[in-house]
Design a protein around this motif. Structure first.
Motif, PDB file in Angstrom:
ATOM      1  N   ALA A  57       0.836  -1.345   0.062  1.00 45.97           N
ATOM      2  CA  ALA A  57       0.175   0.023   0.220  1.00 45.97           C
ATOM      3  C   ALA A  57       0.844   1.349   0.150  1.00 45.97           C
ATOM      4  O   ALA A  57       1.710   1.246   0.736  1.00 45.97           O
ATOM      5  CB  ALA A  57      -0.806   0.173   1.247  1.00 45.97           C
ATOM      6  N   THR A  61      -2.127   5.339   2.616  1.00 46.38           N
ATOM      7  CA  THR A  61      -3.334   4.632   2.421  1.00 46.38           C
ATOM      8  C   THR A  61      -3.478   3.619   3.358  1.00 46.38           C
ATOM      9  O   THR A  61      -2.608   3.044   3.986  1.00 46.38           O
ATOM     10  CB  THR A  61      -3.328   4.086   0.913  1.00 46.38           C
ATOM     11  OG1 THR A  61      -2.364   2.950   0.888  1.00 46.38           O
ATOM     12  CG2 THR A  61      -2.771   5.151  -0.266  1.00 46.38           C
ATOM     13  N   THR A  63      -5.172   0.271   3.533  1.00 52.69           N
ATOM     14  CA  THR A  63      -5.831  -0.921   2.853  1.00 52.69           C
ATOM     15  C   THR A  63      -6.262  -1.780   4.026  1.00 52.69           C
ATOM     16  O   THR A  63      -7.507  -2.309   3.780  1.00 52.69           O
ATOM     17  CB  THR A  63      -4.848  -1.767   2.168  1.00 52.69           C
ATOM     18  OG1 THR A  63      -3.934  -0.897   1.542  1.00 52.69           O
ATOM     19  CG2 THR A  63      -5.307  -2.783   1.344  1.00 52.69           C
ATOM     20  N   GLU A  66      -9.659  -0.099   5.403  1.00 48.72           N
ATOM     21  CA  GLU A  66     -10.590  -0.010   4.375  1.00 48.72           C
ATOM     22  C   GLU A  66     -11.148  -1.807   4.271  1.00 48.72           C
ATOM     23  O   GLU A  66     -12.449  -2.003   4.388  1.00 48.72           O
ATOM     24  CB  GLU A  66     -10.140   0.304   3.054  1.00 48.72           C
ATOM     25  CG  GLU A  66      -9.856   1.631   2.795  1.00 48.72           C
ATOM     26  CD  GLU A  66      -8.920   1.866   1.634  1.00 48.72           C
ATOM     27  OE1 GLU A  66      -8.608   1.083   0.808  1.00 48.72           O
ATOM     28  OE2 GLU A  66      -8.707   3.341   1.442  1.00 48.72           O
ATOM     29  N   ILE A  79     -13.231   3.889   1.523  1.00 54.61           N
ATOM     30  CA  ILE A  79     -11.946   4.701   1.536  1.00 54.61           C
ATOM     31  C   ILE A  79     -11.631   5.302   2.590  1.00 54.61           C
ATOM     32  O   ILE A  79     -12.439   6.200   3.477  1.00 54.61           O
ATOM     33  CB  ILE A  79     -12.381   5.687   0.438  1.00 54.61           C
ATOM     34  CG1 ILE A  79     -12.704   4.887  -1.036  1.00 54.61           C
ATOM     35  CG2 ILE A  79     -11.067   6.876   0.236  1.00 54.61           C
ATOM     36  CD1 ILE A  79     -12.843   5.864  -2.127  1.00 54.61           C
ATOM     37  N   VAL A  81      -8.897   7.743   4.431  1.00 52.29           N
ATOM     38  CA  VAL A  81      -7.828   8.810   3.972  1.00 52.29           C
ATOM     39  C   VAL A  81      -6.976   9.174   4.863  1.00 52.29           C
ATOM     40  O   VAL A  81      -7.188   9.049   6.182  1.00 52.29           O
ATOM     41  CB  VAL A  81      -8.686  10.287   3.402  1.00 52.29           C
ATOM     42  CG1 VAL A  81      -9.403   9.798   2.122  1.00 52.29           C
ATOM     43  CG2 VAL A  81      -9.339  10.820   4.485  1.00 52.29           C
ATOM     44  N   GLU A  82      -5.737   9.524   4.693  1.00 54.71           N
ATOM     45  CA  GLU A  82      -4.824   9.869   5.443  1.00 54.71           C
ATOM     46  C   GLU A  82      -5.045  11.428   6.179  1.00 54.71           C
ATOM     47  O   GLU A  82      -6.069  12.236   5.394  1.00 54.71           O
ATOM     48  CB  GLU A  82      -3.270  10.089   4.789  1.00 54.71           C
ATOM     49  CG  GLU A  82      -2.453  10.889   5.544  1.00 54.71           C
ATOM     50  CD  GLU A  82      -1.919  10.183   6.836  1.00 54.71           C
ATOM     51  OE1 GLU A  82      -2.709   9.408   7.202  1.00 54.71           O
ATOM     52  OE2 GLU A  82      -0.733  10.026   7.144  1.00 54.71           O
TER      53      GLU A  82
ATOM     54  N   ASN B   5      -4.833   9.895  -4.078  1.00 55.44           N
ATOM     55  CA  ASN B   5      -5.980   9.240  -4.094  1.00 55.44           C
ATOM     56  C   ASN B   5      -5.989   8.052  -5.571  1.00 55.44           C
ATOM     57  O   ASN B   5      -6.334   7.119  -5.348  1.00 55.44           O
ATOM     58  CB  ASN B   5      -6.988  10.061  -4.696  1.00 55.44           C
ATOM     59  CG  ASN B   5      -7.505  10.930  -3.300  1.00 55.44           C
ATOM     60  OD1 ASN B   5      -7.733  10.190  -2.248  1.00 55.44           O
ATOM     61  ND2 ASN B   5      -7.429  12.095  -3.167  1.00 55.44           N
ATOM     62  N   ARG B   8      -4.138   4.986  -4.478  1.00 59.40           N
ATOM     63  CA  ARG B   8      -5.047   4.289  -3.607  1.00 59.40           C
ATOM     64  C   ARG B   8      -6.066   3.360  -4.480  1.00 59.40           C
ATOM     65  O   ARG B   8      -5.972   2.076  -4.048  1.00 59.40           O
ATOM     66  CB  ARG B   8      -5.989   5.311  -2.521  1.00 59.40           C
ATOM     67  CG  ARG B   8      -6.749   4.352  -1.517  1.00 59.40           C
ATOM     68  CD  ARG B   8      -7.857   5.110  -1.178  1.00 59.40           C
ATOM     69  NE  ARG B   8      -7.849   6.550  -1.049  1.00 59.40           N
ATOM     70  CZ  ARG B   8      -7.345   7.076  -0.339  1.00 59.40           C
ATOM     71  NH1 ARG B   8      -6.869   6.536   0.675  1.00 59.40           N
ATOM     72  NH2 ARG B   8      -7.035   8.627  -0.233  1.00 59.40           N
ATOM     73  N   ARG B  12      -5.915  -0.664  -4.525  1.00 62.80           N
ATOM     74  CA  ARG B  12      -7.277  -1.262  -4.344  1.00 62.80           C
ATOM     75  C   ARG B  12      -7.591  -2.250  -5.624  1.00 62.80           C
ATOM     76  O   ARG B  12      -8.086  -3.442  -5.308  1.00 62.80           O
ATOM     77  CB  ARG B  12      -8.344  -0.566  -4.193  1.00 62.80           C
ATOM     78  CG  ARG B  12      -9.876  -1.045  -4.213  1.00 62.80           C
ATOM     79  CD  ARG B  12     -10.086  -1.778  -2.794  1.00 62.80           C
ATOM     80  NE  ARG B  12     -11.299  -2.357  -2.583  1.00 62.80           N
ATOM     81  CZ  ARG B  12     -11.321  -3.709  -2.179  1.00 62.80           C
ATOM     82  NH1 ARG B  12     -10.203  -4.342  -1.960  1.00 62.80           N
ATOM     83  NH2 ARG B  12     -12.423  -4.396  -2.286  1.00 62.80           N
TER      84      ARG B  12
END
Lengths: 330, 330
Positions: A57, A61, A63, A66, A79, A81-82, B5, B8, B12
């Motif tokens: 990742a 991010t 993962t 998520e 999603i 986000v940082e 983004n 990411r 994914r």
DNA sequence: CTTATTAAAGAATATATATTCAGGAACAGG
DNA sequence: CCTGTTCCTGAATATATATTCTTTAATAAG
């Protein structure tokens, strides 16, 4: 012993395929075997874990969070986000960016997009959309009437209109109060042809974008422009309500919380949202964790965009995220 | 920021594809993008090293040594076998096994296989072939006449015959001395119709299997059944000869070493071998390292099957192989 | 305000890969 | 010594993936 020889050959095939980037038929020719055999060997190489594929990742991010969100709440996607600090302002900005990118990347032609107009996070999203990157949508539909103060209504209108312009869509505004003064007042508004026309689009929405609201009297009342009385809000909390989207209230388990208020809301219903193909929720921040949890339990939401802190709280992984984590109660 | 983004999303996609095993079109549908875009994202994921593919060589295989051999000597393939001890007996057994598997796996139909009959390693190979696993070959051609002692000749004949039976091929024996007494004697033998018939197949060989011999007078003389005199051998070594395959002598750089002996050999020539599609050499063991090095330099050999100790010596990686390594001079 | 140039995306398509199918051999149990 | 069964191939084929082609729009240069 001959198993080792077989594995050696498989490893060599895997090497040629994955590292040297050769085609299967090329490898087959080289080794005088059939392409089918090469394909089978590669499959076996996976099974035997001779080839190992790792997804690294990119930094920033999450993962794992998520995945946990998807699994725990049955989301189609999530999603995370940082976000350097657990402050609402920063969080909304980051979520907005991510949502904008998501929209740009995955918006299809001729979509009918429903937007619950007055969430600040959604506003951030709209501000971050790169004009032209998003493909053409058909309509942008306002799914909840305006709130109190005409100035706020204007903001809502602008948000919808702007999003419509960015996506080349036609805006469909809901020229009505989000909360009518009474059931009767609501009926009157519903009889307005323009209102009707917009609301008739609700069942045709293909993508709904929601904010999730918590129910702390302070912010709620402020936001609503004092449409609700403290009493009305207390009705909701007494019934277990922890949050809302599009003024559909729910409790911790995501069950609908019905109060007299419900009959006065002019906006998309939970049932209608349930029919929408994609329902995207944007929300984050300490104060909203509970509300978000409830919202996810409704089963209405397909995709959540949130920040890492909230994600950690939602998945009970508070201590596992990188960086500082506050042990805020959830 | 939007690059993050994008990454990411790519991560994914890579996750869904590589870890969850979903199809690209499925992913595309899920994310409302085109399959082409998913394909491109996956390519980018490789480039950005978001996906990393590793080949884990099964224990007992020496991928690295094989690579070095291929690169250093321009081999098409190299097989390096595990071998617990650096002893000729054990080494030949392991190489034989690997060669047998290689043959089983990569033998094509209707091949014409040339075999230099009297190498012990090749004998081990034949002993390890699983009957029926190898597909049908056309002919097994003896590419070098017998040596001295009729008993040894019988062994050669048996080896060829047996291999022929295992592969369902027709054996084509070379009923002649490997080294004639003189050039004249050689011409006489060549006039034999059966000998001619077999030798006429040499240019049609599609797969040649060779042993590689060193030139230490002791073993060489013994093996040859005293066909050569010490003097003749000295001629070879004086000319820089370090080894031979099919009695084609060469020096350290792989150059042909021509002596009066050369004119008396009845067997496949180096030139004919050069024309063969696949030339496989089986050889290993301390004493042969130099001979093998020379053989590889001839450019005639496509594939070498050897042991890890020899491979290490050949690649100058003596100190890098796992386990005990003797610092035998090379 | 034009006009190249570049970039990015999906539709169509070419290519590569996976799977089905049929045939052959080994093996086990009559 | 026969079956029926399983396993393993490669050829044919179905399917999945990569690429080309075309459109669109943004950016840069004139």
């Amino acid at each position: 012993m001959s198993r080792l020889n077989e594995l050696r050959l498989i490893a060599r095939v895997a090497q040629m395929y994955h590292l040297e980037g050769r085609r299967q038929s090329d490898i087959a020719q080289h080794l005088r075997i059939s392409q089918a055999t090469v394909s089978r060997m590669l499959k076996k190489a996976q099974q035997e874990e001779i080839v190992r594929t790792t997804i690294v990742a990119p930094p920033g991010t999450y993962t794992d969070l998520e995945s946990k969100l998807r699994e725990r709440y049955g989301l189609s996607e999530a999603i995370v986000v940082e976000c350097s600090e657990d402050r609402d302002g920063a969080i909304m900005a980051r979520i907005g960016e991510a949502a904008a990118h998501f929209l740009e990347a995955t918006l299809q032609s001729d979509e009918i997009i429903g937007v619950s107009s007055w969430s600040e996070t959604i506003l951030k999203m709209v501000q971050n959309i790169d004009p032209g990157k998003a493909s053409k949508a058909k309509y942008i539909v306002q799914t909840l009437g305006g709130m109190g103060d005409p100035a706020v209504q204007t903001h809502a209108t602008q948000l919808i209109t702007r999003l419509a312009r960015l996506t080349g869509a036609e805006p469909r505004l809901l020229a009505a109060q989000g909360v009518a003064q009474s059931r009767e007042a609501k009926l009157v508004m519903l009889s307005d042809p323009y209102v009707r026309e917009t609301m008739d689009l609700f069942p045709k929405i293909t993508l709904a974008i929601l904010g999730i609201g918590g129910i702390e009297p302070s912010s709620m009342l402020a936001r609503s422009g004092n449409v609700f009385s403290s009493n009305e809000l207390r009705d909701v909390t007494d019934a277990g309500g922890v949050g809302e989207f599009s003024l559909c209230f729910f409790d911790t388990e995501g069950r609908t919380v019905k109060t007299p208020l419900s009959d006065r809301v002019i906006g998309v219903s939970r049932e209608e949202l349930g029919q929408v193909e994609r329902v995207v929720a944007l929300a984050g921040g300490q104060s909203k964790a509970n509300a978000i949890r409830g919202a996810l339990c409704t089963g209405v939401i397909d995709l959540l965009i949130t920040d890492k802190f909230t994600a950690a709280r939602l998945t009970g992984a508070e201590n596992s995220i990188v960086g500082e984590v506050e042990d805020e109660a959830v």
